[in-house]
Design a protein around this motif. Structure first.
Motif, PDB file in Angstrom:
ATOM      1  N   SER A 286     -40.008 -19.709  55.614  1.00  0.00           N
ATOM      2  CA  SER A 286     -39.517 -19.044  54.714  1.00  0.00           C
ATOM      3  C   SER A 286     -39.159 -17.803  54.436  1.00  0.00           C
ATOM      4  O   SER A 286     -39.278 -16.915  55.633  1.00  0.00           O
ATOM      5  N   LEU A 287     -37.839 -17.496  54.190  1.00  0.00           N
ATOM      6  CA  LEU A 287     -36.898 -16.192  54.746  1.00  0.00           C
ATOM      7  C   LEU A 287     -37.476 -14.938  54.202  1.00  0.00           C
ATOM      8  O   LEU A 287     -38.124 -14.195  55.104  1.00  0.00           O
ATOM      9  N   TRP A 288     -38.940 -14.851  53.334  1.00  0.00           N
ATOM     10  CA  TRP A 288     -39.738 -13.921  53.094  1.00  0.00           C
ATOM     11  C   TRP A 288     -40.593 -14.401  54.122  1.00  0.00           C
ATOM     12  O   TRP A 288     -41.319 -12.870  54.006  1.00  0.00           O
ATOM     13  N   THR A 289     -41.729 -15.262  54.819  1.00  0.00           N
ATOM     14  CA  THR A 289     -42.309 -14.334  55.338  1.00  0.00           C
ATOM     15  C   THR A 289     -41.838 -13.736  56.948  1.00  0.00           C
ATOM     16  O   THR A 289     -42.766 -13.493  57.500  1.00  0.00           O
ATOM     17  N   LEU A 290     -40.575 -14.478  57.268  1.00  0.00           N
ATOM     18  CA  LEU A 290     -39.844 -13.691  58.256  1.00  0.00           C
ATOM     19  C   LEU A 290     -39.885 -12.509  58.005  1.00  0.00           C
ATOM     20  O   LEU A 290     -39.660 -10.973  59.241  1.00  0.00           O
ATOM     21  N   ASP A 293     -42.592 -10.526  58.829  1.00  0.00           N
ATOM     22  CA  ASP A 293     -43.420 -10.023  60.100  1.00  0.00           C
ATOM     23  C   ASP A 293     -42.848  -9.205  61.141  1.00  0.00           C
ATOM     24  O   ASP A 293     -42.109  -8.561  60.931  1.00  0.00           O
ATOM     25  N   PRO A 294     -43.743  -7.842  61.271  1.00  0.00           N
ATOM     26  CA  PRO A 294     -43.508  -6.888  61.702  1.00  0.00           C
ATOM     27  C   PRO A 294     -42.606  -6.855  63.089  1.00  0.00           C
ATOM     28  O   PRO A 294     -41.629  -5.530  62.828  1.00  0.00           O
ATOM     29  N   TYR A 295     -42.238  -7.740  63.899  1.00  0.00           N
ATOM     30  CA  TYR A 295     -41.688  -8.139  64.800  1.00  0.00           C
ATOM     31  C   TYR A 295     -40.681  -7.779  64.785  1.00  0.00           C
ATOM     32  O   TYR A 295     -39.928  -7.859  65.160  1.00  0.00           O
ATOM     33  N   ILE A 296     -40.250  -9.724  63.803  1.00  0.00           N
ATOM     34  CA  ILE A 296     -38.761  -9.068  63.136  1.00  0.00           C
ATOM     35  C   ILE A 296     -37.762  -8.586  63.105  1.00  0.00           C
ATOM     36  O   ILE A 296     -36.987  -8.050  63.129  1.00  0.00           O
ATOM     37  N   LEU A 411     -38.606 -14.730  68.991  1.00  0.00           N
ATOM     38  CA  LEU A 411     -39.285 -14.730  68.332  1.00  0.00           C
ATOM     39  C   LEU A 411     -39.997 -15.764  67.445  1.00  0.00           C
ATOM     40  O   LEU A 411     -41.304 -15.935  66.477  1.00  0.00           O
ATOM     41  N   VAL A 412     -39.272 -16.465  66.707  1.00  0.00           N
ATOM     42  CA  VAL A 412     -39.462 -17.707  65.800  1.00  0.00           C
ATOM     43  C   VAL A 412     -40.615 -18.501  66.778  1.00  0.00           C
ATOM     44  O   VAL A 412     -41.119 -19.607  66.027  1.00  0.00           O
ATOM     45  N   ASP A 413     -39.815 -19.283  68.009  1.00  0.00           N
ATOM     46  CA  ASP A 413     -39.988 -20.293  68.566  1.00  0.00           C
ATOM     47  C   ASP A 413     -42.146 -19.436  68.788  1.00  0.00           C
ATOM     48  O   ASP A 413     -42.395 -20.642  68.784  1.00  0.00           O
ATOM     49  N   LEU A 414     -42.219 -18.758  68.878  1.00  0.00           N
ATOM     50  CA  LEU A 414     -43.520 -17.697  69.594  1.00  0.00           C
ATOM     51  C   LEU A 414     -43.941 -17.877  67.732  1.00  0.00           C
ATOM     52  O   LEU A 414     -45.445 -18.273  68.610  1.00  0.00           O
ATOM     53  N   ARG A 415     -43.834 -17.556  66.924  1.00  0.00           N
ATOM     54  CA  ARG A 415     -44.427 -17.331  65.541  1.00  0.00           C
ATOM     55  C   ARG A 415     -44.690 -17.926  64.598  1.00  0.00           C
ATOM     56  O   ARG A 415     -45.150 -18.014  63.453  1.00  0.00           O
ATOM     57  N   HIS A 416     -43.958 -18.660  64.904  1.00  0.00           N
ATOM     58  CA  HIS A 416     -42.936 -20.019  63.246  1.00  0.00           C
ATOM     59  C   HIS A 416     -42.378 -20.907  63.623  1.00  0.00           C
ATOM     60  O   HIS A 416     -42.721 -21.768  65.053  1.00  0.00           O
ATOM     61  N   VAL A 417     -41.666 -21.776  62.932  1.00  0.00           N
ATOM     62  CA  VAL A 417     -41.385 -23.097  63.141  1.00  0.00           C
ATOM     63  C   VAL A 417     -39.754 -22.539  63.804  1.00  0.00           C
ATOM     64  O   VAL A 417     -39.385 -22.067  62.913  1.00  0.00           O
ATOM     65  N   GLY A 421     -31.525 -20.965  60.640  1.00  0.00           N
ATOM     66  CA  GLY A 421     -30.445 -20.000  60.279  1.00  0.00           C
ATOM     67  C   GLY A 421     -31.298 -19.033  59.490  1.00  0.00           C
ATOM     68  O   GLY A 421     -30.435 -18.170  59.098  1.00  0.00           O
ATOM     69  N   SER A 422     -32.750 -19.050  58.986  1.00  0.00           N
ATOM     70  CA  SER A 422     -32.448 -17.497  58.041  1.00  0.00           C
ATOM     71  C   SER A 422     -33.311 -16.481  59.130  1.00  0.00           C
ATOM     72  O   SER A 422     -32.696 -15.548  58.385  1.00  0.00           O
ATOM     73  N   VAL A 423     -33.597 -16.963  60.579  1.00  0.00           N
ATOM     74  CA  VAL A 423     -34.258 -15.729  61.277  1.00  0.00           C
ATOM     75  C   VAL A 423     -32.910 -14.858  61.388  1.00  0.00           C
ATOM     76  O   VAL A 423     -32.436 -14.137  61.792  1.00  0.00           O
TER      77      VAL A 423
END
Length: 517
Positions: A286-290, A293-296, A411-417, A421-423
């Motif tokens: 979800s966009l809110w979860t991303l 993320d402090p690194y994002i 960062l999405v590959d490492l920490r999320h799905v 599009g959202s990142v």
């Protein structure tokens, strides 16, 4: 003869359809889309300040001519100073002002002092243009900022093809509006409408590249090439706009861009088939979860504050040049040429080099150089003095963008799905915040405390932000994601950075990579 027969039998449209799945062709489409979008973004930079000032001067002159006969003797002397002419013309009676009084003479002209031909008549009125120009420039980024999250969610549902084609359609309409608008309100509307198209093109384009280039280094190179299109648009836009405006007129540069946009739209129609809906195979984070993320957030902050420097310069530097250097119209755009050239150089060099030296280090150095360079801009006494600091600004922003854009996908590959599009909507939001807050706040600050203090403030902000890039040196990942990335059957190769050197995660990670399709 064999080659001639083969050439005759070659069907370009069929070739496009056969090469539809080629990553190179997709990269070229995104490159052209970003090129045209940013040409339209920057072509107005040298045109709008001068054009709006001319509109205001014309309106004041009409008002003065309507009211003057009622309050002045019919034989009074009136001097009309042209912003881009070097003579004072006499109106009313055939008289010329002398130090001893008004002496009747034959119709003549009096030369102004040297270098004053391009100086505006009213400095206070010119300073007031800062806010108007700043708000107009910021309108595009503000609309894009609001639209980006919705486009990011839309790409997850329907794929990238339809949004990027919609971006072309909107940009074409916006370009035509720019060409034929003759008032501040219509220009403001055209600039705002462009923001919707830019959101579609940038979010869908970057997400499409991240999805077809799954290897981290290949993705970095591909995004670097795409950013080269952005850089080329920024490079060509200001000088192209200023020269065409000076020698042809306001409408000409926008009609040329509209013609190029038609070519890009036709290419997208044949290759991407925008009528086809292809949603992502898995549900993205979800966009809110991303956004939590402090690194994002650190990566997005570097993109925002790095680009805010040049965004603040776009509306205020031409006005400061008109005020202090009496710069001509073509010089207002050429002043940005060193920054544009160096941005193009920086994005291409560090697209590969940043992966080797560490993207966090590349971004840290870039933020420091941006801050130092913008602080040096007000020390320029003429247009030649702007070359070195503007070159430093563009080169350093190229370092930041070519490092942080690929790291968002990593960062999405490492920490999320791994749905992008959202990142990249967040990345574009950060970019747009810089170009929304920069002109709007920058115009007000330049009017209140001056252009030199404005450059000092943003320079100090960039320098203070730079150390935060240290946190991106080795970001932690979710355990299951690390296991997937280290799987020998996984096509993605990731790289970690340590004080002992660079090493790969996973097996069979030799430095030789497959070339693009």
């Amino acid at each position: 003869m064999g080659r001639l027969d083969a050439l005759r039998q070659f069907n370009f449209i069929q070739w496009l359809r056969d090469e539809r799945q080629s990553r190179k062709l997709i990269l070229f489409i995104v490159f052209v889309a970003l090129l045209l979008d940013n040409m339209l973004l920057t072509v107005v930079v040298p045109i709008i300040p001068s054009y709006l000032y001319k509109l205001d001067e014309s309106a004041d002159m009409v008002l003065k001519n309507n009211t003057l006969p009622e309050h002045s003797p019919p034989e009074a002397f009136h001097s009309i100073v042209s912003l881009y002419d070097n003579t004072v013309r006499s109106s009313g009676s055939n008289t010329t002002a002398r130090s001893t009084g008004l002496v009747p003479t034959l119709p003549t002209t009096t030369e102004l002092p040297q270098n004053s031909s391009d100086c505006p008549e009213s400095t206070s009125k010119l300073l007031n243009e800062n806010v108007k120009v700043g708000m107009l420039f910021a309108s595009k980024a503000t609309v894009q900022l609001i639209t980006n999250p919705f486009i990011g969610l839309l790409t997850n549902r329907i794929g990238y093809q339809l949004p990027i084609f919609a971006g072309f359609c909107i940009m074409f309409v916006s370009t035509i509006m720019f060409a034929f608008s003759s008032s501040y309100a219509l220009l403001f509307l055209a600039r705002s409408f462009q923001g919707v198209g830019s959101s579609c093109s940038s979010v869908a384009g970057m997400g499409m590249l991240a999805s077809v280039y799954t290897d981290d280094e290949e993705r970095g190179r591909a995004i670097g090439i795409a950013l080269g299109g952005l850089a080329l648009g920024v490079l060509v836009g200001p000088p192209f706009g200023s020269v065409m405006y000076e020698f042809v007129g306001k409408t000409a540069p926008f009609l040329v861009l509209a013609f190029l946009a038609v070519f890009d739209g036709a290419l997208q129609m044949f290759v991407l088939q925008p009528t086809k809906v292809e949603p992502e195979s898995q549900k993205g984070t979800s966009l809110w979860t991303l956004m939590k993320d402090p690194y994002i957030l650190i990566a997005a902050g570097a993109i925002c504050f790095g680009n805010m420097a040049i965004a603040m310069m776009e509306p205020t530097l031409p006005i400061w040049m008109m005020e202090t250097m009496c710069a001509r119209k073509w010089q207002l755009g050429v002043a940005f040429l060193p920054a544009s050239i160096s941005y193009l150089i920086g994005t291409n060099i560090f697209a590969t080099l940043a992966h080797k030296m560490g993207r966090w280090l590349c971004a840290l150095i870039g933020m420091m150089v941006v801050g130092i360079s913008v602080i040096c801009v007000p020390f320029a006494g003429d247009i030649y003095g702007l070359i070195l600091p503007n070159f430093g600004v563009g080169f350093a922003i190229g370092m930041v963008d070519s490092s942080m854009m690929p790291i968002m996908g990593y960062l999405v590959d490492l920490r999320h799905v791994s749905v992008y599009g959202s990142v990249y909507a967040i990345a574009d939001v950060a970019f747009c915040m810089g170009f929304a807050l920069g002109p709007s706040i920058g115009g007000s600050i330049a009017e209140s405390i001056g252009f030199p203090w404005l450059m000092t403030i943003i320079g100090v902000v960039d320098i203070l932000f730079a150390p935060l890039c240290l946190f991106l040196r080795n970001p932690p990942g979710q355990e299951e994601k690390i296991a997937i990335l280290m799987d020998t059957n996984c096509s993605m190769k990731t790289r970690s950075y340590s004080t002992q050197g660079t090493y790969y995660q996973g097996e069979s990670m030799d430095p030789e990579y497959d070339e693009y399709d």
